[in-house]
Design a protein around this motif. Structure first.
Motif, PDB file in Angstrom:
ATOM      1  N   VAL A  53       0.529  -1.046   0.563  1.00 17.23           N
ATOM      2  CA  VAL A  53      -0.214   0.064  -0.026  1.00 17.23           C
ATOM      3  C   VAL A  53       0.418   1.053   0.478  1.00 17.23           C
ATOM      4  O   VAL A  53       1.181   1.247   0.977  1.00 17.23           O
ATOM      5  CB  VAL A  53      -0.767   0.051   0.791  1.00 17.23           C
ATOM      6  N   ARG A  56      -4.933   1.862  -1.241  1.00 20.73           N
ATOM      7  CA  ARG A  56      -5.695   0.656   0.543  1.00 20.73           C
ATOM      8  C   ARG A  56      -7.463   0.312   0.238  1.00 20.73           C
ATOM      9  O   ARG A  56      -7.219  -0.230   0.705  1.00 20.73           O
ATOM     10  CB  ARG A  56      -5.399   2.586   1.683  1.00 20.73           C
ATOM     11  N   ARG A  80       6.340   2.380   4.694  1.00 23.22           N
ATOM     12  CA  ARG A  80       5.651   1.167   4.905  1.00 23.22           C
ATOM     13  C   ARG A  80       4.439   1.809   5.356  1.00 23.22           C
ATOM     14  O   ARG A  80       3.914   2.182   6.199  1.00 23.22           O
ATOM     15  CB  ARG A  80       6.144  -0.170   5.770  1.00 23.22           C
ATOM     16  N   HIS A  81       3.457   1.251   4.886  1.00 30.86           N
ATOM     17  CA  HIS A  81       2.250   1.449   5.713  1.00 30.86           C
ATOM     18  C   HIS A  81       1.945   1.235   7.334  1.00 30.86           C
ATOM     19  O   HIS A  81       1.410   2.048   8.123  1.00 30.86           O
ATOM     20  CB  HIS A  81       0.782   0.351   5.260  1.00 30.86           C
ATOM     21  N   GLU A 105      -7.839   7.441   8.876  1.00 31.15           N
ATOM     22  CA  GLU A 105      -7.357   6.294   9.431  1.00 31.15           C
ATOM     23  C   GLU A 105      -6.646   7.484  10.731  1.00 31.15           C
ATOM     24  O   GLU A 105      -6.740   7.222  11.953  1.00 31.15           O
ATOM     25  CB  GLU A 105      -5.349   6.419   8.520  1.00 31.15           C
TER      26      GLU A 105
END
Length: 415
Positions: free
Chosen positions: A42, A48, A294-295, A323
């Motif tokens: 992602v 996402r 990174r996610h 989020e």
């Protein structure tokens, strides 16, 4: 109905995915998700959303086509996390190419169309779901005209804003894609209204609000306690003009006078990184560039932030805001239409005048100075996320459109 409409005599029972006997036996359509990324990584909000859709639909309802890069000349099939995943480049010949390059491009185009047609038949695809306006989508539009599939196009971001600035050739290509899709959707109501005004099509654009799985529930993450001046504010997004990072950096020069230890952290990469770094150095603002993470690292950084800033000049919806809501972060966003749709100012977040660094710095200092108001923002943000932006609601909306497209209810006029 237009030339790309399906007729029963064109698709005998048991043939290609739209009208075969297998379609009647399945309550939910089988969907090919088409996007240019490498599952399950992602790197942005659209990635996402596609990953959320895949995992919610499951391997029986969803197949993924990854649009590859220059080196992906062959169609490759693999299995990732139980999903069937295909990967191949889908390139269009350049208008500046030489005649022999164009000949090879035409031959590759014929081969690609044949491979995609076999893929649709083998996987029994009912609906092809295209994400963001891209030139390569014309491959699937041509297959749709031949009666091999039906396409849904989802607008995720500012495709609508720059249409008139595109070349005439690209405008014509995008017109064909928009005109021949069976349905068009957008990830927010404001983007849907904007698309209907600015894009050359007669379809109604359906709004299906983005939704995500709950990071707090999935990972056990809990937003950190407010760290005050020793903490940091966070911006997440590509380092491009529309994200408005330059506004945040300019505002931080003013914030730093009252809160000299409070750091602004920026997560992301992009074409403006060098100029933004230079701006931060010249303004002597306390800014740290985190690069592309990174996610999982993004979520960890977000969970520890004292404030989350979204100074965008335009957005489709802004998955990073969702989020931040899920992790109960105090949110300060520009007052563009999509954020007015997401956030009630003073209740579950704060809005500032878009493009105005002074307005942003003033709002930041108001939130930092009022503990009671900040705590209310955090509690209300998570409550709003749980009520409106869970992945289940998004998936239900798309499933409804998939069924309508399979049955022919999402017509040329209706979208």
């Amino acid at each position: 109905m237009r030339g790309h409409s399906l007729k029963k005599k064109e698709l005998p029972e048991g043939d290609f995915g739209v009208a075969g006997a297998h379609t009647a036996r399945r309550s939910n359509p089988r969907v090919l998700q088409v996007h240019h990324f490498r599952f399950p990584a992602v790197a942005g909000g659209v990635d996402r959303v596609v990953v959320e859709l895949l995992r919610a639909l499951g391997p029986h309802e969803a197949v993924l086509f990854e649009v590859g890069g220059w080196s992906d000349r062959r169609l490759v099939k693999k299995h990732v996390e139980g999903f069937t995943v295909y990967r191949r480049r889908l390139r269009r010949p350049s208008s500046k190419a030489s005649w022999h390059q164009k000949v090879w491009a035409v031959l590759e185009e014929v081969l690609t169309l044949a491979q995609l047609a076999l893929l649709l038949r083998r996987e029994r695809i009912d609906v092809v779901h295209l994400h963001t306006l891209q030139d390569y989508q014309e491959y699937f539009i041509r297959l749709s005209r031949w009666g091999l599939c039906r396409c849904l196009l989802t607008l995720h971001r500012g495709e609508t804003l720059g249409f008139r600035e595109r070349s005439r050739q690209q405008q014509e290509r995008w017109r064909r894609i928009l005109d021949r899709c069976w349905g068009v959707s957008a990830v927010s109501r404001s983007l849907a209204r904007l698309a209907e005004r600015r894009l050359p099509m007669r379809k109604r654009v359906r709004a299906v609000l983005n939704g995500i799985g709950d990071p707090a529930e999935a990972t056990g993450m809990v937003g950190a306690e407010f760290q005050g001046e020793s903490g940091y504010a966070l911006c997440i997004g590509a380092l491009e003009h529309y994200k408005g990072h330059d506004i945040a950096i300019e505002a931080w020069r003013n914030v730093g006078r009252q809160y000299p230890e409070l750091e602004l952290r920026i997560v992301g990469s992009g074409s403006l990184e060098r100029s933004l770094r230079r701006q931060a150095e010249e303004s002597h603002a306390r800014v740290r560039f985190m690069g592309a993470l990174r996610h999982e690292e993004v979520l960890e950084t977000l969970a520890g932030a004292s404030l989350f800033l979204m100074p965008s000049r335009n957005e489709g919806l802004g998955v990073a805001v969702l989020e931040a809501m899920s992790l109960s972060r105090p949110i300060i966003a520009s007052d563009i239409p999509v954020f007015q749709e997401l956030i009630t100012d003073g209740d579950d977040g704060r809005l500032f005048e878009a493009g105005n660094a002074e307005s942003l710095s003033r709002t930041v200092m108001e939130v930092l100075s009022d503990d009671q108001s900040r705590a209310r923002l955090q509690t209300s943000a998570r409550a709003r996320f749980l009520k409106r932006f869970r992945a289940a609601e998004m998936v239900a909306g798309y499933r409804q459109i998939y069924r309508e497209i399979r049955s022919g209810a999402a017509s040329d006029a209706g979208g």
